[in-house]
Scaffold this motif. Structure first.
Motif, mmCIF file in Angstrom:
data_model
loop_
_atom_site.group_PDB
_atom_site.id
_atom_site.type_symbol
_atom_site.label_atom_id
_atom_site.label_comp_id
_atom_site.label_asym_id
_atom_site.label_seq_id
_atom_site.Cartn_x
_atom_site.Cartn_y
_atom_site.Cartn_z
ATOM 1 N N TYR A 42 0.820 -1.218 0.000
ATOM 2 C CA TYR A 42 0.000 0.000 0.000
ATOM 3 C C TYR A 42 0.849 1.261 0.000
ATOM 4 C CZ TYR A 42 -3.446 -3.434 1.306
ATOM 5 O OH TYR A 42 -4.241 -4.543 1.321
ATOM 6 N N ALA A 43 0.288 2.325 -0.564
ATOM 7 C CA ALA A 43 0.977 3.607 -0.626
ATOM 8 C C ALA A 43 0.761 4.425 0.647
ATOM 9 C CB ALA A 43 0.503 4.398 -1.835
ATOM 10 N N ARG A 44 -0.315 4.178 1.348
ATOM 11 C CA ARG A 44 -0.592 4.909 2.596
ATOM 12 C C ARG A 44 -1.435 4.006 3.479
ATOM 13 N NH1 ARG A 44 0.732 9.056 5.801
ATOM 14 N NH2 ARG A 44 -1.005 9.988 6.851
ATOM 15 N N ALA A 45 -0.900 3.636 4.640
ATOM 16 C CA ALA A 45 -1.642 2.760 5.544
ATOM 17 C C ALA A 45 -1.006 2.789 6.924
ATOM 18 C CB ALA A 45 -1.639 1.327 5.015
ATOM 19 N N LYS A 46 -1.792 2.348 7.889
ATOM 20 C CA LYS A 46 -1.282 2.174 9.250
ATOM 21 C C LYS A 46 -1.275 0.676 9.531
ATOM 22 C CE LYS A 46 -1.631 3.654 13.928
ATOM 23 N NZ LYS A 46 -1.923 4.736 14.801
ATOM 24 N N ILE A 47 -0.204 0.202 10.128
ATOM 25 C CA ILE A 47 -0.102 -1.212 10.458
ATOM 26 C C ILE A 47 -0.898 -1.456 11.736
ATOM 27 C CG2 ILE A 47 1.460 -3.068 11.123
ATOM 28 C CD1 ILE A 47 3.607 -1.680 9.429
ATOM 29 N N ARG A 48 -1.912 -2.316 11.631
ATOM 30 C CA ARG A 48 -2.714 -2.674 12.806
ATOM 31 C C ARG A 48 -2.045 -3.773 13.597
ATOM 32 N NH1 ARG A 48 -8.222 -4.055 10.492
ATOM 33 N NH2 ARG A 48 -8.420 -4.992 12.531
ATOM 34 N N SER A 49 -1.463 -4.764 12.872
ATOM 35 C CA SER A 49 -0.753 -5.854 13.557
ATOM 36 C C SER A 49 0.179 -6.563 12.581
ATOM 37 C CB SER A 49 -1.749 -6.855 14.147
ATOM 38 O OG SER A 49 -2.465 -7.505 13.109
ATOM 39 N N ILE A 50 1.216 -7.157 13.150
ATOM 40 C CA ILE A 50 2.136 -7.978 12.369
ATOM 41 C C ILE A 50 2.349 -9.270 13.145
ATOM 42 C CG2 ILE A 50 4.436 -8.223 11.374
ATOM 43 C CD1 ILE A 50 4.663 -5.269 11.137
ATOM 44 N N ASP A 51 2.075 -10.395 12.483
ATOM 45 C CA ASP A 51 2.287 -11.713 13.102
ATOM 46 C C ASP A 51 3.518 -12.341 12.463
ATOM 47 O OD1 ASP A 51 2.235 -14.211 14.238
ATOM 48 O OD2 ASP A 51 0.306 -14.795 13.376
ATOM 49 N N THR A 52 4.575 -12.493 13.255
ATOM 50 C CA THR A 52 5.826 -13.075 12.754
ATOM 51 C C THR A 52 6.062 -14.483 13.287
ATOM 52 O OG1 THR A 52 7.077 -12.093 14.575
ATOM 53 C CG2 THR A 52 6.889 -10.789 12.551
ATOM 54 N N SER A 53 5.119 -15.023 14.029
ATOM 55 C CA SER A 53 5.330 -16.319 14.689
ATOM 56 C C SER A 53 5.607 -17.445 13.700
ATOM 57 C CB SER A 53 4.136 -16.666 15.576
ATOM 58 O OG SER A 53 2.945 -16.732 14.810
ATOM 59 N N ARG A 54 4.892 -17.492 12.579
ATOM 60 C CA ARG A 54 5.117 -18.549 11.583
ATOM 61 C C ARG A 54 6.457 -18.372 10.875
ATOM 62 N NH1 ARG A 54 0.982 -18.353 7.557
ATOM 63 N NH2 ARG A 54 1.795 -20.323 6.803
ATOM 64 N N ALA A 55 6.862 -17.143 10.672
ATOM 65 C CA ALA A 55 8.150 -16.870 10.024
ATOM 66 C C ALA A 55 9.314 -17.325 10.902
ATOM 67 C CB ALA A 55 8.276 -15.387 9.716
ATOM 68 N N LEU A 56 9.172 -17.150 12.195
ATOM 69 C CA LEU A 56 10.239 -17.548 13.117
ATOM 70 C C LEU A 56 10.428 -19.064 13.198
ATOM 71 C CD1 LEU A 56 9.544 -14.955 15.927
ATOM 72 C CD2 LEU A 56 11.680 -15.179 14.631
ATOM 73 N N LYS A 57 9.436 -19.814 12.766
ATOM 74 C CA LYS A 57 9.520 -21.279 12.805
ATOM 75 C C LYS A 57 10.220 -21.869 11.584
ATOM 76 C CE LYS A 57 5.423 -21.747 15.665
ATOM 77 N NZ LYS A 57 4.022 -22.167 15.724
ATOM 78 N N VAL A 58 10.509 -21.063 10.581
ATOM 79 C CA VAL A 58 11.188 -21.553 9.374
ATOM 80 C C VAL A 58 12.625 -21.930 9.752
ATOM 81 C CG1 VAL A 58 12.015 -20.940 7.066
ATOM 82 C CG2 VAL A 58 9.772 -20.151 7.836
ATOM 83 N N PRO A 59 13.052 -23.163 9.437
ATOM 84 C CA PRO A 59 14.427 -23.556 9.751
ATOM 85 C C PRO A 59 15.440 -22.630 9.076
ATOM 86 C CG PRO A 59 13.134 -25.460 9.084
ATOM 87 C CD PRO A 59 12.288 -24.257 8.826
ATOM 88 N N GLY A 60 16.404 -22.162 9.838
ATOM 89 C CA GLY A 60 17.420 -21.260 9.304
ATOM 90 C C GLY A 60 17.152 -19.793 9.561
ATOM 91 N N VAL A 61 15.951 -19.455 10.039
ATOM 92 C CA VAL A 61 15.640 -18.055 10.342
ATOM 93 C C VAL A 61 16.207 -17.722 11.719
ATOM 94 C CG1 VAL A 61 13.791 -16.404 10.825
ATOM 95 C CG2 VAL A 61 13.620 -17.935 8.863
ATOM 96 N N VAL A 62 16.995 -16.669 11.771
ATOM 97 C CA VAL A 62 17.645 -16.252 13.018
ATOM 98 C C VAL A 62 16.823 -15.182 13.735
ATOM 99 C CG1 VAL A 62 19.731 -15.181 13.964
ATOM 100 C CG2 VAL A 62 19.907 -16.849 12.103
ATOM 101 N N GLY A 63 16.163 -14.306 12.964
ATOM 102 C CA GLY A 63 15.370 -13.253 13.576
ATOM 103 C C GLY A 63 14.418 -12.601 12.604
#
Length: 127
Positions: A42-63
């Motif tokens: 989007y060109a203009r928006a406010k972030i209501r929430s970000i869920d990173t829990s699934r991304a952190l479970k990927v093998p090899g992801v440090v942060g």
């Protein structure tokens, strides 16, 4: 004045045109992490929430980092010097998106594939 209107050969011209030139990307130290950025559609928006829990479970992801995880210290990217001091108007990540493709999350991983998979698993809700 002897070089005005004459060609000047670059010192590294031959190595560049023969494919032997060395670039910064060629000098990655062993064990370096791959960093990828999640960007806003989007060109203009406010972030209501970000869920990173699934991304952190990927093998090899440090942060995985969002605006909640990085320092809230402003800086400038304009690069102008005195007497034209640039405003300190930029944060690393913010919850407000001002232009399309602005960064909303940072992924650090051991491999490029892990970083790509993690980016796909980050869920962002915008207003």
């Amino acid at each position: 004045m002897s070089c005005v209107s004459t060609g000047v050969r670059k010192k590294d011209a031959m190595s560049l045109v023969t494919g032997k030139g060395v670039y910064t990307g060629d000098m990655v130290p062993a064990g370096a992490l791959i960093v990828k950025l999640k960007r806003s559609p989007y060109a203009r928006a406010k972030i209501r929430s970000i869920d990173t829990s699934r991304a952190l479970k990927v093998p090899g992801v440090v942060g995985v980092y969002t605006y909640e995880d990085v320092p809230q210290r402003r800086f400038t990217i304009a690069g102008q010097s005195y007497p034209q001091p640039s405003p300190y108007d930029r944060l690393i990540l913010e919850n407000l998106v001002r232009y399309q493709n602005e960064e909303v999350a940072i992924v650090a991983a051991e491999t490029e594939e892990a970083a790509r998979q993690a980016l796909k698993r980050i869920k962002v809700k915008y207003q």
